[in-house]
Design a protein around this motif. Structure first.
Motif, short mmCIF file in Angstrom:
data_model
loop_
_atom_site.label_atom_id
_atom_site.label_comp_id
_atom_site.label_asym_id
_atom_site.label_seq_id
_atom_site.Cartn_x
_atom_site.Cartn_y
_atom_site.Cartn_z
N GLY A 258 -8.52 26.72 36.91
CA GLY A 258 -8.69 27.17 38.07
C GLY A 258 -7.99 26.06 38.84
N ASN A 259 -8.51 26.35 40.25
CA ASN A 259 -7.71 25.04 41.39
C ASN A 259 -8.73 23.93 41.18
OD1 ASN A 259 -10.24 25.45 43.00
ND2 ASN A 259 -9.48 27.27 43.84
N THR B 271 -3.29 23.00 47.08
CA THR B 271 -4.65 23.97 47.78
C THR B 271 -4.19 25.26 46.81
OG1 THR B 271 -3.23 24.52 49.63
CG2 THR B 271 -4.96 22.98 49.81
N SER B 272 -2.82 25.70 46.70
CA SER B 272 -2.71 26.76 45.78
C SER B 272 -2.40 26.77 44.35
CB SER B 272 -1.45 27.67 46.62
OG SER B 272 -0.24 26.98 46.55
N GLU B 273 -2.31 25.43 43.98
CA GLU B 273 -2.16 25.35 42.56
C GLU B 273 -3.29 25.69 41.60
OE1 GLU B 273 0.50 22.21 40.77
OE2 GLU B 273 -0.22 21.12 42.37
N ILE B 274 -2.89 26.25 40.46
CA ILE B 274 -3.73 26.42 39.18
C ILE B 274 -3.67 25.30 38.11
CG2 ILE B 274 -4.59 28.06 37.80
CD1 ILE B 274 -5.20 28.69 40.44
N PHE B 275 -4.81 24.66 37.68
CA PHE B 275 -4.68 23.72 36.68
C PHE B 275 -5.38 24.18 35.37
CE2 PHE B 275 -4.27 21.71 40.55
CZ PHE B 275 -3.39 20.56 40.68
N THR B 276 -4.83 23.70 34.26
CA THR B 276 -5.36 24.28 33.26
C THR B 276 -5.82 22.69 32.49
OG1 THR B 276 -3.74 26.02 32.71
CG2 THR B 276 -5.09 24.95 30.84
N VAL B 277 -7.08 22.93 32.28
CA VAL B 277 -7.75 21.65 31.51
C VAL B 277 -8.36 21.73 30.13
CG1 VAL B 277 -9.47 19.81 31.73
CG2 VAL B 277 -8.33 20.54 33.92
N ASP B 278 -7.66 20.85 28.96
CA ASP B 278 -8.19 21.34 27.84
C ASP B 278 -9.03 19.91 27.30
OD1 ASP B 278 -7.14 23.79 27.02
OD2 ASP B 278 -5.04 23.03 27.02
N ILE B 279 -10.15 20.36 26.90
CA ILE B 279 -11.20 19.38 26.37
C ILE B 279 -11.49 19.64 24.99
CG2 ILE B 279 -13.27 18.14 26.70
CD1 ILE B 279 -13.23 19.55 29.31
N THR C 166 -11.11 14.33 24.09
CA THR C 166 -10.04 14.02 24.73
C THR C 166 -9.94 14.96 25.77
OG1 THR C 166 -8.80 15.78 23.12
CG2 THR C 166 -8.90 13.15 22.46
N VAL C 167 -9.21 14.58 26.91
CA VAL C 167 -9.03 15.49 27.92
C VAL C 167 -7.77 15.56 28.45
CG1 VAL C 167 -9.70 15.89 30.33
CG2 VAL C 167 -11.29 14.84 28.58
N ASN C 168 -7.12 16.88 28.57
CA ASN C 168 -5.78 17.06 29.03
C ASN C 168 -5.55 17.96 29.98
OD1 ASN C 168 -3.67 15.75 26.69
ND2 ASN C 168 -5.33 16.76 25.56
N ALA C 169 -4.61 17.87 30.98
CA ALA C 169 -4.45 18.71 32.20
C ALA C 169 -2.90 19.01 32.37
CB ALA C 169 -4.92 18.35 33.48
N VAL C 170 -2.64 20.17 32.65
CA VAL C 170 -1.42 20.65 33.37
C VAL C 170 -1.40 21.40 34.54
CG1 VAL C 170 0.76 22.07 32.43
CG2 VAL C 170 -0.87 21.05 30.78
N ASP C 171 -0.60 21.00 35.47
CA ASP C 171 -0.41 21.81 36.80
C ASP C 171 0.30 23.02 36.68
OD1 ASP C 171 2.12 20.82 37.02
OD2 ASP C 171 1.60 19.35 38.47
N SER C 172 0.53 23.73 37.65
CA SER C 172 1.22 25.27 37.87
C SER C 172 2.78 24.89 37.94
CB SER C 172 0.71 26.16 38.63
OG SER C 172 0.74 25.28 40.09
N PHE C 173 3.19 23.58 37.98
CA PHE C 173 4.47 23.33 37.99
C PHE C 173 5.16 23.09 36.62
CE2 PHE C 173 3.29 21.95 42.28
CZ PHE C 173 4.19 23.01 43.04
#
Length: 266
Positions: free
Chosen positions: A216-217, A178-186, A241-248
């Motif tokens: 965003g979350n 719930t408190s994580e921020i994700f970065t999604v690159d398309i 293409t779709v990539n995602a990274v979490d705040s960890f």
């Protein structure tokens, strides 16, 4: 606290005046470990907060704190002040921490856990003061979040020159996020990408119109992805293409969407 009074007399009738000794009675040590926290798979993450208290005069007392890891994680912390830390970081006697109460608490604030698998990592903590008083062992779990996952449709068909919806892209993550921020690159080789609603996320085009970065979350990211469109300038097959990274710092496996383009009717 208490007071001890001492009087003495000899066989000749001599005697001393009373002497008093003030005695401070320390309470038993108390550990507070309200929750273990959340870490990412394979990433060292903060655990706690864990704090040690004891009523009375603790000046000069040396406290010992034993930390155990009953899962697959590895505990670590950097000794603060004159405290010492020993142990492998794993198993029932993972780490032993010794020092003054202040140095012990400062060191506990540095505690991290690194776990190779998702789910939970059960930890234990117990403290003993310099007078031999011991706390009850406390048990708590550290939540270990899995890496993010991406789901996409395998293919879409668009019409040349018209903005077409790219539906059903999903980003998820198992665990407490719930408190994580994700970065999604398309990224799109040829087409221009756009969002109809950012959903509260921060959206940029780091590589021009062919790219989108959504930060965003998970709720914000999901809302934004639900409004994604692609406009293909030519009737040439394309790939998104779709990539995602979490705040960890953990990354999802990249996913790709094959884009078929129907020529515009002239």
């Amino acid at each position: 606290s208490d007071t001890i009074t001492v009087n003495a007399s000899d066989s000749n009738g001599g005697h001393t005046g009373p002497s008093s000794i003030a005695v401070t009675g320390n309470g038993a040590p108390v550990l507070s470990a309200p929750g273990g926290g959340t870490v990412g798979v394979g990433q060292a993450g903060a655990v706690g907060p864990i704090t040690l208290t004891e009523s009375g005069n603790t000046s000069g007392e040396v406290f010992t704190v034993l930390l155990g890891d009953y899962g697959s994680g590895t505990l670590a912390m950097t000794a603060q002040g004159s405290a010492t830390v020993t142990g492998s970081g794993s198993g029932p006697s993972a780490l032993t921490l010794q020092g003054s109460r202040g140095d012990v608490n400062a060191t506990l604030a540095q505690l991290t856990d690194t776990s190779p698998g998702g789910g939970s990592d059960p930890l234990t903590v117990q403290a003993t003061d310099g007078l031999g008083n011991q706390t009850a062992q406390q048990v708590f779990d550290v939540t270990v979040n899995a890496p993010p996952a991406i789901a996409v449709p395998p293919s879409v068909t668009l019409t040349q020159g018209q903005a077409g919806s790219i539906a059903d892209i999903r980003v998820s993550e198992a665990g407490t996020n719930t408190s994580e921020i994700f970065t999604v690159d398309i990224a799109d080789t040829n087409g221009a990408l756009s969002l109809g609603n950012a959903g509260g996320a921060t959206v940029t085009n780091p590589g021009g119109a062919n790219t989108l970065r959504i930060v965003g979350n998970l709720t914000q990211v999901g809302t934004a992805l639900g409004t994604l469109t692609d406009t293909e300038p030519t009737a040439t097959a394309d790939t998104i293409t779709v990539n995602a990274v979490d705040s960890f710092g953990n990354s999802a496996i990249q996913r790709a969407i094959a884009v078929a383009v129907t020529p515009a009717i002239t």
